[in-house]
Design a protein around this motif. Sequence first.
Motif, PDB file in Angstrom:
ATOM      1  N   PRO A 107       0.835  -1.207   0.000  1.00 29.00           N
ATOM      2  CA  PRO A 107       0.000   0.000   0.000  1.00 29.00           C
ATOM      3  C   PRO A 107       0.869   1.256   0.000  1.00 29.00           C
ATOM      4  N   ASP A 108       0.303   2.347  -0.488  1.00 31.16           N
ATOM      5  CA  ASP A 108       1.003   3.629  -0.447  1.00 31.16           C
ATOM      6  C   ASP A 108       1.185   4.038   1.007  1.00 31.16           C
ATOM      7  N   TYR A 109       2.339   4.612   1.309  1.00 27.19           N
ATOM      8  CA  TYR A 109       2.622   5.009   2.684  1.00 27.19           C
ATOM      9  C   TYR A 109       1.609   6.038   3.196  1.00 27.19           C
ATOM     10  N   GLU A 110       1.157   6.937   2.336  1.00 26.30           N
ATOM     11  CA  GLU A 110       0.218   7.976   2.770  1.00 26.30           C
ATOM     12  C   GLU A 110      -1.044   7.347   3.360  1.00 26.30           C
ATOM     13  N   GLY A 111      -1.555   6.310   2.735  1.00 27.46           N
ATOM     14  CA  GLY A 111      -2.730   5.618   3.250  1.00 27.46           C
ATOM     15  C   GLY A 111      -2.451   4.933   4.579  1.00 27.46           C
ATOM     16  N   VAL A 112      -1.277   4.321   4.681  1.00 27.55           N
ATOM     17  CA  VAL A 112      -0.876   3.657   5.931  1.00 27.55           C
ATOM     18  C   VAL A 112      -0.755   4.698   7.042  1.00 27.55           C
TER      19      VAL A 112
END
Length: 149
Positions: A107-112
């Motif tokens: 997953p994209d880090y921003e979402g995490v």
Amino acid sequence: RAMSYSVLIQLYFERSDALQSYWTLYVVIIGGLLAFSSLRSRPDLVTTLLLTVLFSMFAYKNLGAIHDTSEQRIAALHAIKQYDASAPSAGDVRKTRTLLEPTLNPPDYEGVRNFHITSDLFTLATLWAMEWRRRRMARENGSSAQRPV
């Protein structure tokens, strides 16, 4: 000397395991914090403030570790995708690449990060809701004890 394809795959999954460990620790800490808070019967503002500060510090460091490990996993994935499988001896790599690489979708880090911060805020809101409930119950019990029967 360049890493072999199998070493890169191993590195990717080792970093994935490390991420899972950080998330597991995060969930265990939240569970322990909320369990401890739910077992307290008397209101205590100082304890709730200390728990807020300590959890916030833990969450900040945990998110930092998740960020660093995510970056390492992404770097391993880039190295996997850039691996030169054109050599005659790389037949197994081409087969593995065809089967495995489409499944490597971190997953994209921003979402995490957004998920982590949202969970942090809900955890703190729950901690404070428990404290406010203890305070309300203490007030209600105190005022009902003074009423004549």
